[in-house]
Scaffold this motif. Structure first.
Motif, PDB file in Angstrom:
ATOM      1  N   SER A 116      26.489  23.297  -1.838  1.00 54.05           N
ATOM      2  CA  SER A 116      26.993  22.395  -0.791  1.00 54.05           C
ATOM      3  C   SER A 116      26.717  22.906   0.611  1.00 54.05           C
ATOM      4  CB  SER A 116      28.499  22.175  -0.985  1.00 54.05           C
ATOM      5  OG  SER A 116      28.735  21.416  -2.161  1.00 54.05           O
ATOM      6  N   GLY A 117      26.089  24.071   0.723  1.00 59.01           N
ATOM      7  CA  GLY A 117      25.638  24.563   2.014  1.00 59.01           C
ATOM      8  C   GLY A 117      26.606  25.480   2.728  1.00 59.01           C
ATOM      9  N   GLU A 118      26.057  26.269   3.630  1.00 66.36           N
ATOM     10  CA  GLU A 118      26.793  27.125   4.553  1.00 66.36           C
ATOM     11  C   GLU A 118      25.902  27.336   5.768  1.00 66.36           C
ATOM     12  OE1 GLU A 118      28.273  30.929   3.019  1.00 66.36           O
ATOM     13  OE2 GLU A 118      27.625  31.856   4.899  1.00 66.36           O
ATOM     14  N   ILE A 119      26.501  27.337   6.947  1.00 72.04           N
ATOM     15  CA  ILE A 119      25.773  27.557   8.196  1.00 72.04           C
ATOM     16  C   ILE A 119      26.398  28.744   8.907  1.00 72.04           C
ATOM     17  CG2 ILE A 119      25.004  26.577  10.386  1.00 72.04           C
ATOM     18  CD1 ILE A 119      25.673  23.775   9.173  1.00 72.04           C
ATOM     19  N   ASP A 120      25.624  29.800   9.115  1.00 70.55           N
ATOM     20  CA  ASP A 120      26.063  30.931   9.922  1.00 70.55           C
ATOM     21  C   ASP A 120      25.480  30.760  11.313  1.00 70.55           C
ATOM     22  OD1 ASP A 120      27.426  32.416   7.843  1.00 70.55           O
ATOM     23  OD2 ASP A 120      25.456  32.809   7.003  1.00 70.55           O
ATOM     24  N   VAL A 121      26.325  30.526  12.286  1.00 67.34           N
ATOM     25  CA  VAL A 121      25.848  30.333  13.656  1.00 67.34           C
ATOM     26  C   VAL A 121      25.582  31.679  14.313  1.00 67.34           C
ATOM     27  CG1 VAL A 121      26.319  29.266  15.892  1.00 67.34           C
ATOM     28  CG2 VAL A 121      27.172  28.192  13.790  1.00 67.34           C
ATOM     29  N   ALA A 122      26.467  32.644  14.100  1.00 69.56           N
ATOM     30  CA  ALA A 122      26.328  33.962  14.732  1.00 69.56           C
ATOM     31  C   ALA A 122      27.012  35.002  13.850  1.00 69.56           C
ATOM     32  CB  ALA A 122      26.920  33.957  16.130  1.00 69.56           C
ATOM     33  N   GLU A 123      26.236  35.646  12.985  1.00 70.09           N
ATOM     34  CA  GLU A 123      26.772  36.644  12.062  1.00 70.09           C
ATOM     35  C   GLU A 123      26.378  38.037  12.552  1.00 70.09           C
ATOM     36  OE1 GLU A 123      27.237  37.240   7.261  1.00 70.09           O
ATOM     37  OE2 GLU A 123      25.567  36.050   8.028  1.00 70.09           O
ATOM     38  N   TRP A 124      27.370  38.894  12.705  1.00 66.09           N
ATOM     39  CA  TRP A 124      27.171  40.227  13.282  1.00 66.09           C
ATOM     40  C   TRP A 124      27.526  41.305  12.277  1.00 66.09           C
ATOM     41  CZ3 TRP A 124      31.079  43.899  14.353  1.00 66.09           C
ATOM     42  CH2 TRP A 124      30.676  45.001  15.119  1.00 66.09           C
ATOM     43  N   PHE A 125      26.609  42.259  12.118  1.00 69.49           N
ATOM     44  CA  PHE A 125      26.813  43.439  11.278  1.00 69.49           C
ATOM     45  C   PHE A 125      26.723  44.662  12.193  1.00 69.49           C
ATOM     46  CE2 PHE A 125      24.650  40.159   8.880  1.00 69.49           C
ATOM     47  CZ  PHE A 125      25.389  40.058   7.709  1.00 69.49           C
ATOM     48  N   SER A 126      27.756  45.489  12.228  1.00 68.63           N
ATOM     49  CA  SER A 126      27.765  46.598  13.179  1.00 68.63           C
ATOM     50  C   SER A 126      26.619  47.574  12.958  1.00 68.63           C
ATOM     51  CB  SER A 126      29.099  47.344  13.110  1.00 68.63           C
ATOM     52  OG  SER A 126      29.315  47.917  11.827  1.00 68.63           O
ATOM     53  N   GLY A 127      26.158  47.711  11.722  1.00 71.20           N
ATOM     54  CA  GLY A 127      25.092  48.652  11.422  1.00 71.20           C
ATOM     55  C   GLY A 127      23.707  48.172  11.797  1.00 71.20           C
ATOM     56  N   PHE A 128      23.560  46.893  12.143  1.00 66.42           N
ATOM     57  CA  PHE A 128      22.263  46.328  12.516  1.00 66.42           C
ATOM     58  C   PHE A 128      22.272  46.094  14.021  1.00 66.42           C
ATOM     59  CE2 PHE A 128      22.275  44.117   8.100  1.00 66.42           C
ATOM     60  CZ  PHE A 128      22.169  45.358   7.480  1.00 66.42           C
ATOM     61  N   THR A 129      22.108  47.169  14.778  1.00 67.58           N
ATOM     62  CA  THR A 129      22.311  47.159  16.223  1.00 67.58           C
ATOM     63  C   THR A 129      21.383  46.181  16.924  1.00 67.58           C
ATOM     64  OG1 THR A 129      22.940  49.480  16.077  1.00 67.58           O
ATOM     65  CG2 THR A 129      22.423  48.623  18.254  1.00 67.58           C
ATOM     66  N   GLY A 130      21.974  45.433  17.879  1.00 63.62           N
ATOM     67  CA  GLY A 130      21.179  44.573  18.741  1.00 63.62           C
ATOM     68  C   GLY A 130      20.736  43.269  18.127  1.00 63.62           C
ATOM     69  N   ARG A 131      21.355  42.841  17.041  1.00 58.70           N
ATOM     70  CA  ARG A 131      20.997  41.585  16.397  1.00 58.70           C
ATOM     71  C   ARG A 131      22.264  40.798  16.060  1.00 58.70           C
ATOM     72  NH1 ARG A 131      16.828  42.947  18.049  1.00 58.70           N
ATOM     73  NH2 ARG A 131      14.794  43.113  17.042  1.00 58.70           N
ATOM     74  N   VAL A 132      22.194  39.497  16.228  1.00 54.50           N
ATOM     75  CA  VAL A 132      23.220  38.578  15.740  1.00 54.50           C
ATOM     76  C   VAL A 132      22.457  37.480  15.016  1.00 54.50           C
ATOM     77  CG1 VAL A 132      25.061  36.985  16.345  1.00 54.50           C
ATOM     78  CG2 VAL A 132      24.829  39.138  17.604  1.00 54.50           C
ATOM     79  N   TYR A 133      22.809  37.215  13.756  1.00 55.91           N
ATOM     80  CA  TYR A 133      21.960  36.436  12.865  1.00 55.91           C
ATOM     81  C   TYR A 133      22.458  35.009  12.638  1.00 55.91           C
ATOM     82  CZ  TYR A 133      20.305  41.104  11.658  1.00 55.91           C
ATOM     83  OH  TYR A 133      19.802  42.376  11.719  1.00 55.91           O
ATOM     84  N   PRO A 134      21.618  34.003  12.869  1.00 56.54           N
ATOM     85  CA  PRO A 134      21.877  32.648  12.371  1.00 56.54           C
ATOM     86  C   PRO A 134      21.223  32.488  10.996  1.00 56.54           C
ATOM     87  CG  PRO A 134      20.044  32.590  13.913  1.00 56.54           C
ATOM     88  CD  PRO A 134      20.449  34.038  13.789  1.00 56.54           C
ATOM     89  N   SER A 135      21.858  31.742  10.116  1.00 60.17           N
ATOM     90  CA  SER A 135      21.316  31.558   8.765  1.00 60.17           C
ATOM     91  C   SER A 135      21.760  30.228   8.178  1.00 60.17           C
ATOM     92  CB  SER A 135      21.789  32.670   7.814  1.00 60.17           C
ATOM     93  OG  SER A 135      21.337  33.936   8.206  1.00 60.17           O
ATOM     94  N   LEU A 136      20.942  29.713   7.264  1.00 59.64           N
ATOM     95  CA  LEU A 136      21.307  28.577   6.421  1.00 59.64           C
ATOM     96  C   LEU A 136      21.348  29.049   4.978  1.00 59.64           C
ATOM     97  CD1 LEU A 136      19.035  25.734   7.881  1.00 59.64           C
ATOM     98  CD2 LEU A 136      21.396  26.316   8.504  1.00 59.64           C
ATOM     99  N   HIS A 137      22.344  28.562   4.241  1.00 58.87           N
ATOM    100  CA  HIS A 137      22.450  28.861   2.817  1.00 58.87           C
ATOM    101  C   HIS A 137      22.534  27.550   2.042  1.00 58.87           C
ATOM    102  CE1 HIS A 137      23.092  33.244   3.180  1.00 58.87           C
ATOM    103  NE2 HIS A 137      23.668  32.918   4.339  1.00 58.87           N
ATOM    104  N   TYR A 138      21.729  27.435   1.007  1.00 59.52           N
ATOM    105  CA  TYR A 138      21.679  26.251   0.152  1.00 59.52           C
ATOM    106  C   TYR A 138      20.826  26.617  -1.050  1.00 59.52           C
ATOM    107  CZ  TYR A 138      17.149  25.819   2.497  1.00 59.52           C
ATOM    108  OH  TYR A 138      15.897  26.080   2.994  1.00 59.52           O
ATOM    109  N   THR A 139      20.790  25.769  -2.045  1.00 61.71           N
ATOM    110  CA  THR A 139      19.985  26.034  -3.230  1.00 61.71           C
ATOM    111  C   THR A 139      18.514  25.897  -2.877  1.00 61.71           C
ATOM    112  OG1 THR A 139      21.749  25.149  -4.618  1.00 61.71           O
ATOM    113  CG2 THR A 139      19.592  25.436  -5.640  1.00 61.71           C
ATOM    114  N   GLY A 140      17.773  26.977  -3.058  1.00 58.19           N
ATOM    115  CA  GLY A 140      16.376  26.983  -2.676  1.00 58.19           C
ATOM    116  C   GLY A 140      16.116  27.732  -1.386  1.00 58.19           C
ATOM    117  N   ARG A 141      17.151  28.315  -0.809  1.00 60.20           N
ATOM    118  CA  ARG A 141      17.022  29.117   0.400  1.00 60.20           C
ATOM    119  C   ARG A 141      15.984  30.226   0.211  1.00 60.20           C
ATOM    120  NH1 ARG A 141      19.504  32.302   4.436  1.00 60.20           N
ATOM    121  NH2 ARG A 141      19.164  34.505   3.989  1.00 60.20           N
TER     122      ARG A 141
END
Length: 291
Positions: A174-199
């Motif tokens: 049914s989908g998921e949208i990450d507008v701004a996902e932050w991981f402290s260990g991945f310095t200097g990046r904030v990730y947008p992503s789409l999740h769905y079947t076939g991603r």
């Protein structure tokens, strides 16, 4: 959320590798028009003409969370747990000074209660969602967020969106949208992503650079029937169309989605270590949505 760091993350009923992407200014038509205003402030021009209309806004001006707009994540009732993070109503969610504060606290290992049982946890996080309060398909979705200053592994925060009703089945159908996902260990990046079947790996904007995510930045999604555009401080950093393998586009991104913000501990290669702080806070200045 990125698969590599998802762990056991699910928000059940409470609340997704390209080549280098050059950051370029978004279309001039995105500039604000001072001639008119609404609840979100000065009206903003749509890329195709006309003006966006405010459909949701919270600038956190009070001293407590507005429960007409938000529900607090609670693992015991909703089932959401992220990596080794448990969520509890009344903990780690605060409003003051014009900001929403979402904190995560490391703890001794304990059994986090979820419907039907428990899962192991070593921290208690903070999360809010508009589930049951507000949902919208298509439009402009935006939050101004400051992530913690820690640059080692161990922390994970997100401004993300999930379907109000899982029309096409359990995650990721049914989908998921990450507008701004932050991981402290991945310095200097904030990730947008789409999740769905076939991603595929091309559904994450892994090169969206943010020099200082521990300062306030504006993260925006412009969601159309065929393309998602992700902006940071008004500049386009990632655009993506989706091709599901189990249905025809624009499914599953054709149904109303809720907005959510979470602060928790990391997992996988971003799991906590001895240097991970015992307390860290993600601050949110506002959340706005237009149609």
């Amino acid at each position: 959320m990125l698969n590599a760091a998802r762990g056991s993350a699910r928000w059940i009923a409470v609340i997704a590798l390209t080549a280098l992407v050059t950051v370029v200014p978004f279309a001039a038509s995105e500039s604000a028009s001072a001639a008119t205003s609404d609840a979100c402030g000065a009206r903003i021009a749509k890329p195709g003409g006309g003006l966006w209309s405010c459909s949701f806004v919270d600038d956190f001006a009070g001293t407590r969370l507005d429960t007409s707009r938000w529900v607090v994540g609670d693992s015991a009732t909703g089932g959401f747990h992220m990596n080794s993070t448990c969520f509890k109503t009344g903990q780690n969610v605060a409003v003051g000074g014009g900001q929403l504060k979402l904190s995560v606290r490391r703890t001794a290992p304990f059994a986090c209660q979820v419907p039907g049982g428990s899962v192991p946890a070593v921290g208690v996080g903070g999360g809010v969602s508009t589930y049951g309060k507000f949902a919208q398909a298509y439009g402009r979705f935006e939050a101004r967020v400051k992530y913690p200053s820690h640059t080692g592994v161990g922390l994970h925060s997100n401004f993300w969106m999930n379907p109000q009703v899982r029309t096409y089945g359990a995650w990721p159908a049914s989908g998921e949208i990450d507008v701004a996902e932050w991981f402290s260990g991945f310095t200097g990046r904030v990730y947008p992503s789409l999740h769905y079947t076939g991603r595929t790996t091309a559904d994450s904007g892994r090169n969206c650079a943010v020099a200082r995510p521990d300062m306030f930045h504006t993260y925006t999604l412009v969601w159309g029937p065929t393309t998602m555009q992700f902006l940071i401080d008004g500049a386009l950093c990632f655009a993506r169309s989706w091709t599901p393998t189990d249905m025809a586009a624009p499914k599953p991104f054709d149904k109303p989605f809720t907005a959510a913000l979470t602060a928790g501990l990391g997992g996988g290669t971003n799991a906590p270590d001895a240097r991970t702080p015992n307390l860290a806070t993600t601050s949110v200045d506002y959340v706005k949505v237009w149609r």
